[in-house]
Design a protein around this motif. Sequence first.
Motif, short mmCIF file in Angstrom:
data_model
loop_
_atom_site.label_atom_id
_atom_site.label_comp_id
_atom_site.label_asym_id
_atom_site.label_seq_id
_atom_site.Cartn_x
_atom_site.Cartn_y
_atom_site.Cartn_z
N LEU A 77 0.85 -1.19 0.00
CA LEU A 77 0.00 0.00 0.00
C LEU A 77 0.88 1.24 0.00
O LEU A 77 1.79 1.34 0.80
CB LEU A 77 -0.88 0.01 1.25
CG LEU A 77 -1.78 -1.20 1.40
CD1 LEU A 77 -2.42 -1.20 2.77
CD2 LEU A 77 -2.86 -1.18 0.36
N LYS A 93 -6.52 6.84 6.44
CA LYS A 93 -5.36 6.00 6.10
C LYS A 93 -5.35 4.73 6.93
O LYS A 93 -5.14 3.63 6.41
CB LYS A 93 -4.08 6.80 6.34
CG LYS A 93 -2.83 6.00 6.11
CD LYS A 93 -1.64 6.88 6.26
CE LYS A 93 -0.44 6.05 6.70
NZ LYS A 93 0.73 6.87 6.96
N GLU A 94 -5.62 4.89 8.21
CA GLU A 94 -5.63 3.71 9.06
C GLU A 94 -6.72 2.74 8.63
O GLU A 94 -6.53 1.53 8.58
CB GLU A 94 -5.85 4.16 10.51
CG GLU A 94 -5.60 3.07 11.53
CD GLU A 94 -4.20 2.49 11.46
OE1 GLU A 94 -3.25 3.27 11.21
OE2 GLU A 94 -4.08 1.27 11.63
N ILE A 97 -5.58 0.97 5.50
CA ILE A 97 -4.57 -0.05 5.78
C ILE A 97 -5.23 -1.29 6.33
O ILE A 97 -4.97 -2.41 5.90
CB ILE A 97 -3.53 0.49 6.79
CG1 ILE A 97 -2.70 1.59 6.15
CG2 ILE A 97 -2.62 -0.64 7.24
CD1 ILE A 97 -1.76 2.23 7.12
N SER A 101 -5.07 -4.29 3.34
CA SER A 101 -3.89 -5.15 3.39
C SER A 101 -4.29 -6.55 3.83
O SER A 101 -5.31 -6.74 4.50
CB SER A 101 -2.86 -4.57 4.36
OG SER A 101 -3.41 -4.54 5.65
N TRP B 16 5.11 -4.16 10.84
CA TRP B 16 4.93 -3.61 9.50
C TRP B 16 4.66 -4.69 8.47
O TRP B 16 3.90 -4.49 7.54
CB TRP B 16 6.20 -2.84 9.12
CG TRP B 16 6.10 -2.28 7.73
CD1 TRP B 16 5.45 -1.17 7.36
CD2 TRP B 16 6.67 -2.84 6.55
NE1 TRP B 16 5.58 -0.98 6.02
CE2 TRP B 16 6.32 -1.99 5.49
CE3 TRP B 16 7.45 -3.96 6.27
CZ2 TRP B 16 6.71 -2.22 4.18
CZ3 TRP B 16 7.85 -4.19 4.96
CH2 TRP B 16 7.48 -3.33 3.94
N ARG B 19 1.19 -5.19 7.58
CA ARG B 19 0.40 -4.16 6.91
C ARG B 19 0.96 -3.78 5.55
O ARG B 19 0.21 -3.48 4.64
CB ARG B 19 0.35 -2.93 7.79
CG ARG B 19 -0.62 -3.10 8.92
CD ARG B 19 -0.60 -1.90 9.78
NE ARG B 19 0.74 -1.59 10.22
CZ ARG B 19 1.09 -0.45 10.76
NH1 ARG B 19 0.17 0.48 10.93
NH2 ARG B 19 2.33 -0.23 11.14
N ASP B 21 2.50 -1.13 4.39
CA ASP B 21 2.13 0.16 3.81
C ASP B 21 3.31 1.09 3.83
O ASP B 21 4.16 1.03 4.70
CB ASP B 21 0.96 0.77 4.57
CG ASP B 21 1.34 1.08 6.00
OD1 ASP B 21 0.97 2.15 6.46
OD2 ASP B 21 2.02 0.23 6.62
N PRO B 38 4.80 2.96 9.68
CA PRO B 38 5.04 2.71 8.27
C PRO B 38 6.16 3.60 7.76
O PRO B 38 6.46 4.62 8.33
CB PRO B 38 3.72 3.09 7.61
CG PRO B 38 3.03 3.94 8.60
CD PRO B 38 3.47 3.46 9.93
#
Lengths: 259, 259
Positions: A77, A93-94, A97, A101, B16, B19, B21, B38
Amino acid sequence: ADTKMDRKDKLFVINEVCEIKNCNKCIFFEAKKKQDLYMWLSNAPQGPSAKFLVQNIHTLAELKMTGNCLRGSRPLLSFDPTFDKEPHYALLKELFIQIFSTPQYHPKSQPFVDHVFTFTVTDKRIWFRNYQIIEEDASLVEIGPRFVLNLIKIFQGSFGGPTLYENPYYQSPNTHRRLIRLSVAAKFREKQQVKEAQKIKKNESRMLVKDDFTETVFETPAEEKPVEVQLVKPEPKATVKDKRKPRKTQRKKQKKLFR
Amino acid sequence: DGLKRSLGDLRRQLAWVERLDVTLGPVAAAADGASHSPGEGHSASHKEAVDPENDFQREMSFYRQAQAAVLEALPRLHKLQVPTRRPDDYFAEMAKSDQQMQKIRQKLKSKQEAMEKTEKAKQLRALRKYGKKVQTEILQKRQKEKKSMLNAVKKYQKGLSDKLDFLDEGQTSSQGNKKGSGSQRVKKGPNAKRRYKNQKFGFGGKKKGSKWNTKESFNDVSSFKGKVAHNKGPRKAGKKALNKRPGKRARQKMKSRAR
């Protein structure tokens, strides 16, 4: 059987559907008037949710997007730095994510990372693109789909609850269409008005000039002649021949000689 | 702050790798952040405001953002031993079906073929034009050669040049020049007057209208020699016994007197 939602149900039934299916994130698409598409992103049990208007949609069936990726592979992402600057963007954004993802060892996922989702904030909207990673040196090909998200509101609860944020730049598609129609009508009306004003001006511009009597002082009307009516044909005039003028044949001869 | 609270509630501290990102600006300068958060790259260099209306510019900025993300993320993934390349023998279901990819490939191929066809047609047209030009040039050259050959033959026939060089002219022109004046030239040959007339009217018999007087030739009195005309110049080596024949009137007088 699939759990279906009726048109008449309120939105919070989706939460129940999510609970039945053991999901804690939800993307809900809503099409209105066969013209406008709305998207809800929500964290199912109690988390925040956001409603967007989706525009500029290009689906996977577009032939210009030539990339391809594994179905179920984990995406990378990529976000714009703008997402860290505003609190509502940070929240979005959170949310992105957590929704987009894929967890690492998910049973339905493929272990490779071969495509990238990009979210960019441009022109007060969020633009989404999906690219396939071909080489390790970051050469990319677009897979699609692509769309633009126009944030409407962020709610505290899932599919409802108090409003945390409202986008001031958002204009509903109805008002947008209305504005377009109004502008067209206004243009037409203005043209009409201009035409009418021109007409009135034309009729007014004839100024009445006062009669100047000094111009007509010296005019004397002519004396009236008695009207004579001729009843008898007048006598024919006696034609006098010009004896010096040669006859026609002679004249012709002279002409020839001259030549 | 409702937003911030909600964000705090929503946030989950995950590695990380779960996710995947990356937040980066499109300029590929990436500064790495802490491992938890991130990969935050601050777009140090100012991004020129991308004009959202300019499609190409916009898409390029998205592309570059994705590239930056990929360039930053791939090394990290490799460190974490997450595979990014799909082995060639790994067949799995793809996001787009094989049929779709076939269609895409067909479209690309047809576009390329169309372009090649137009290119070929253009080249053919240019070639044809050039070929036509060359052909006309060759024909003209041949005609010129024929004419000069005929002239040379006639010259030889008239006895002006007793070299038979023209026969070899087509083949070895350079050698012919070297052989050059082998036999001596007959300087006199025909008269000056005859030579002038030959040059003006050429060989090959009557040419229409070549003996007309033009203004220039009429006004040209360069070949007038006054002394010759009035019989005043020095007689060159006493030509014929000068026959001074008296004129017609003088002759008639003589005749009548003699009678």
